[in-house]
Design an enzyme around this catalytic site. Structure first.
Site, PDB file in Angstrom:
ATOM      1  N   ARG A  59     -46.297  -5.461 -10.532  1.00 19.78           N
ATOM      2  CA  ARG A  59     -45.893  -5.167 -11.912  1.00 19.78           C
ATOM      3  C   ARG A  59     -44.995  -3.949 -11.988  1.00 19.78           C
ATOM      4  NH1 ARG A  59     -51.206  -7.086 -12.390  1.00 19.78           N
ATOM      5  NH2 ARG A  59     -51.893  -4.955 -12.041  1.00 19.78           N
ATOM      6  N   GLU A  96     -62.515  -0.100  -4.825  1.00 22.12           N
ATOM      7  CA  GLU A  96     -63.942  -0.193  -5.149  1.00 22.12           C
ATOM      8  C   GLU A  96     -64.691  -0.903  -4.016  1.00 22.12           C
ATOM      9  OE1 GLU A  96     -64.476  -1.901  -8.948  1.00 22.12           O
ATOM     10  OE2 GLU A  96     -66.639  -1.516  -8.969  1.00 22.12           O
TER      11      GLU A  96
END
Ligand code: AMP
Length: 172
Positions: A59, A96
């Site tokens: 993006r 994560e």
């Protein structure tokens, strides 16, 4: 700025439960919002002698290309591993779950460059911190960090070097 915000789509629980995803595709597809994003981003760097804009896959390629075009600078992609064809340098960072890696062409940045590194959204800052280390390893004259959207609650700025100018258009 309110106009751009009104065109960003909030998607709850994407890509996983508990995450509010700020979807910029709905702003990019709106001609006026895209124009304002390009104009406002470039105004931040007009007088800074920027020679290269690094966009982070994927993006960050959209705003990064517009920013490079507006500033008369070159565009450099920072990509996921294995995508770039020539000699690369790479950096890994903690996510994560597990680690991730980004790569750039080893000859993408030179010591006479003034660089803006751009991504669409600042979340935890891990991706941008790795991109910064990569660009820094190529010794440019100056590095700026830029986002369209900053998610303040995640304190992503704390993951970024304190002595670097970090700018974003919209804060949540
Ligand atoms: P970060 O946690 O800052 O390393 O973000 C990783 C990547 O995921 C960045 O390229 C962001 O554009 C994207 N991202 C993370 N969280 C969100 C969110 N809530 N909405 C939109 N994009 C996000």
């Amino acid at each position: 700025m309110e106009y751009i915000k009104s065109k960003i789509r909030d998607v709850a629980d994407f890509p996983s439960k508990g995450i509010m995803f700020r979807d910029l595709t709905t702003a990019f597809k709106d001609p006026r919002a895209l124009h304002i994003i390009g104009w406002d981003l470039s105004q931040m760097y007009r007088d800074k002698g920027v020679t290269k804009v690094v966009g982070i896959e994927s993006r960050g390629f959209i705003g990064g290309s517009i920013l490079a075009f507006e500033l008369g600078a070159g565009f450099v992609p920072a990509r996921k591993p294995g995508k770039l064809p020539a000699d690369t340098v790479r950096e890994s960072y903690e996510k994560e779950y597990g680690t991730d890696t980004i790569e750039m062409h080893a000859d993408a940045i030179t010591p006479d460059d003034v660089v803006v590194i751009h991504d669409d959204v600042l979340a935890t800052g891990g991706t941008m911190a790795a991109a910064y280390r990569l660009v820094k390893s190529m010794n440019p004259k100056k590095i700026y960090i830029n986002f369209i959207v900053e998610l303040g609650a995640l304190n992503g700025r704390e993951a970024l070097p304190a002595d670097v100018e970090v700018s974003s258009l919209i804060k949540y």
